[in-house]
Enzyme design. Structure first.
Site, short mmCIF file in Angstrom:
data_model
loop_
_atom_site.label_atom_id
_atom_site.label_comp_id
_atom_site.label_asym_id
_atom_site.label_seq_id
_atom_site.Cartn_x
_atom_site.Cartn_y
_atom_site.Cartn_z
N GLY A 1 109.37 28.34 47.80
CA GLY A 1 109.48 28.63 49.15
C GLY A 1 109.76 29.95 49.78
N HIS B 1 96.31 32.31 48.84
CA HIS B 1 95.91 32.37 47.58
C HIS B 1 96.25 33.65 47.09
CE1 HIS B 1 93.91 30.86 43.83
NE2 HIS B 1 93.49 32.10 43.73
N ASP C 1 90.42 26.30 47.36
CA ASP C 1 90.37 27.75 47.81
C ASP C 1 89.00 28.16 48.32
OD1 ASP C 1 92.57 27.96 46.68
OD2 ASP C 1 91.82 28.29 44.50
C1 GRF Z 1 102.27 31.55 46.18
O1 GRF Z 1 102.18 32.57 45.36
C2 GRF Z 1 101.03 31.29 47.12
O2 GRF Z 1 100.31 32.32 46.83
C3 GRF Z 1 100.83 30.15 46.54
O3 GRF Z 1 101.88 29.35 45.87
C4 GRF Z 1 102.65 30.24 45.76
C5 GRF Z 1 103.97 29.69 46.55
O4 GRF Z 1 105.30 30.36 46.65
N1 GRF Z 1 99.77 29.19 47.10
P1 GRF Z 1 106.41 30.26 47.43
O5 GRF Z 1 106.86 28.94 47.29
O6 GRF Z 1 105.99 30.80 48.87
O7 GRF Z 1 107.61 31.13 46.98
#
Ligand code: GRF
Length: 199
Positions: free
Chosen positions: A17, A109, A150
């Site tokens: 999160g 991503h 993606d």
């Molecule tokens: C992030 O690194 C994002 O790029 C990927 O999932 C991860 C989520 O991280 N899609 P967080 O839960 O927002 O810390």
């Protein structure tokens, strides 16, 4: 006429999160009519819940994998959702779901798409590949979601130098800092555009 833009975050698994928190913090700086009525989790031990509490946002757990999309569509309709923000959502959304939801769906991503994207390319796997390849730069991509991993149209991308990084973990750390800048900026812009076009 619609007087707010309604956004939900979609996560799965043990979602951390951090992007959710960065976006919420950023949006709170402006006096914009943005509502985040809930966020979706799939596990009751997802750490994102503690961050959601800070913002008073309800976490709805959709635990039945078989009815996940149906259940989600019902919520999206009930709350009149305009934008779905994927943040650590690992599943693929079906073509039926994408056609049924009329708003936008975006994802972040942690690499420079189209490089290092596709099925199975998530989390540390991305940064490990980038590190092994010896790339001098990496970065972040925000894109619309389509029915391929993606592969939807790119909205924004930001590059950073990583030649000085001595591990995949270090790359991940640096890339995440940029995620926390780019995702909030893009979401703010999309919200402003939405409000402008629904005046
Ligand atoms: C992030 O690194 C994002 O790029 C990927 O999932 C991860 C989520 O991280 N899609 P967080 O839960 O927002 O810390």
């Amino acid at each position: 006429m619609q007087n707010s833009v309604n956004i939900v975050f979609l996560t799965s698994g043990k979602s951390r999160g951090s992007n959710f928190e960065a976006v919420m913090q950023h949006l709170s700086k402006f006096d914009l009519p943005i509502k985040v009525p809930f966020l979706i989790i799939t596990r009751d031990d997802a750490p994102i819940q503690y961050r959601a509490e800070k913002f008073g946002i309800e976490c709805i757990r959709l635990k039945n994998r078989d009815t996940f999309e149906e259940d989600l569509l019902a919520l999206l309709e009930e709350y009149d959702i305009d934008l779905i923000v994927l943040a650590g959502f690992m599943r693929k959304l079906s073509e039926h779901f994408l056609q049924s939801f009329s708003g936008d769906i975006i994802n972040i991503h942690p690499a420079l798409l189209p490089k290092y994207g596709g099925k199975g390319m998530y989390g540390m796997r991305v940064h490990e590949k980038v590190f092994l390849k010896g790339d001098e730069e990496s970065g972040v991509t925000v894109h619309y979601v389509n029915d391929d991993y993606d592969a939807g149209p790119i909205i924004a991308q930001r590059k950073i130098p990583i030649g000085h990084c001595s591990s995949a973990e270090e790359i991940a750390h640096e890339v995440l800092q940029i995620e926390h800048i780019l995702y909030p900026e893009v979401i703010e812009k999309l919200a402003r555009d939405f409000l402008q076009s629904h005046k």
